[in-house]
Design a protein around this motif. Structure first.
Motif, PDB file in Angstrom:
ATOM      1  N   VAL A  63      11.842   6.096  -2.342  1.00  0.00           N
ATOM      2  CA  VAL A  63      11.228   5.446  -1.179  1.00  0.00           C
ATOM      3  C   VAL A  63      10.288   4.326  -1.622  1.00  0.00           C
ATOM      4  O   VAL A  63      10.239   3.255  -1.003  1.00  0.00           O
ATOM      5  N   ALA A  64       9.542   4.551  -2.696  1.00  0.00           N
ATOM      6  CA  ALA A  64       8.630   3.521  -3.201  1.00  0.00           C
ATOM      7  C   ALA A  64       9.395   2.286  -3.661  1.00  0.00           C
ATOM      8  O   ALA A  64       9.005   1.153  -3.365  1.00  0.00           O
ATOM      9  N   MET A 104       0.816  -1.197   0.000  1.00  0.00           N
ATOM     10  CA  MET A 104       0.000   0.000   0.000  1.00  0.00           C
ATOM     11  C   MET A 104       0.861   1.263   0.000  1.00  0.00           C
ATOM     12  O   MET A 104       0.522   2.229  -0.661  1.00  0.00           O
ATOM     13  N   THR A 105       1.977   1.247   0.737  1.00  0.00           N
ATOM     14  CA  THR A 105       2.832   2.428   0.755  1.00  0.00           C
ATOM     15  C   THR A 105       3.512   2.639  -0.592  1.00  0.00           C
ATOM     16  O   THR A 105       3.791   3.778  -0.962  1.00  0.00           O
ATOM     17  N   VAL A 106       3.773   1.538  -1.300  1.00  0.00           N
ATOM     18  CA  VAL A 106       4.397   1.671  -2.624  1.00  0.00           C
ATOM     19  C   VAL A 106       3.475   2.447  -3.550  1.00  0.00           C
ATOM     20  O   VAL A 106       3.918   3.359  -4.261  1.00  0.00           O
ATOM     21  N   SER A 115      10.863   0.401  -0.594  1.00  0.00           N
ATOM     22  CA  SER A 115       9.856  -0.358   0.153  1.00  0.00           C
ATOM     23  C   SER A 115       9.332  -1.553  -0.639  1.00  0.00           C
ATOM     24  O   SER A 115       8.882  -2.529  -0.054  1.00  0.00           O
ATOM     25  N   ALA A 168       1.081   4.539  -2.696  1.00  0.00           N
ATOM     26  CA  ALA A 168       0.939   5.919  -2.229  1.00  0.00           C
ATOM     27  C   ALA A 168       2.138   6.763  -2.638  1.00  0.00           C
ATOM     28  O   ALA A 168       1.974   7.899  -3.123  1.00  0.00           O
ATOM     29  N   PHE A 169       3.348   6.233  -2.459  1.00  0.00           N
ATOM     30  CA  PHE A 169       4.534   7.004  -2.829  1.00  0.00           C
ATOM     31  C   PHE A 169       4.649   7.158  -4.342  1.00  0.00           C
ATOM     32  O   PHE A 169       5.101   8.195  -4.830  1.00  0.00           O
ATOM     33  N   THR A 170       4.243   6.147  -5.091  1.00  0.00           N
ATOM     34  CA  THR A 170       4.295   6.250  -6.547  1.00  0.00           C
ATOM     35  C   THR A 170       3.304   7.289  -7.054  1.00  0.00           C
ATOM     36  O   THR A 170       3.630   8.095  -7.945  1.00  0.00           O
ATOM     37  N   PHE A 206      10.527  10.562  -3.677  1.00  0.00           N
ATOM     38  CA  PHE A 206       9.345   9.727  -3.413  1.00  0.00           C
ATOM     39  C   PHE A 206       9.438   8.398  -4.166  1.00  0.00           C
ATOM     40  O   PHE A 206       9.100   7.351  -3.630  1.00  0.00           O
TER      41      PHE A 206
END
Length: 100
Positions: free
Chosen positions: A44-45, A1-3, A48, A5-7, A41
């Motif tokens: 970070v994606a 889910m964070t991938v 993660s 969001a950051f993408t 960003f």
């Protein structure tokens, strides 16, 4: 889910930066700063997600954009040096009564 969001955040950031630069709202410094944040960003994606090859490419792109932001003028260096000048080094010695 964070991938995801950051993408999405990176894509929106890069798109808004391109549109703002195209409309003349940003100068070169703003363009490079926006692209640096977008690539950060993405970095970070990719980290993660565990995709090390794309994380390497994103880190290089972020470094290039940070270099472009730093050297694009706009007073970036001057403002950072002015900020740093407020901090003064203070020499601190041990109290005279302290015994080792």
């Amino acid at each position: 889910m964070t991938v995801i969001a950051f993408t999405i955040g990176a894509a929106l950031g890069l798109g808004v930066t391109l549109i703002a630069y195209g409309l003349g709202w940003f100068g070169r410094a703003g363009f490079w700063a926006g692209f640096f944040l977008g690539n950060a960003f993405l970095l970070v994606a990719h980290i993660s997600a565990g995709d090390t090859v794309m994380a390497c490419f994103s880190s290089v792109a972020a470094a290039i954009c940070a270099f472009g932001w730093w050297n694009s003028g706009g007073g970036t260096r001057r403002r950072l040096r002015k900020f740093v000048r407020r901090f003064k080094g203070v020499r601190r010695t041990a109290p005279a009564g302290a015994a080792s």
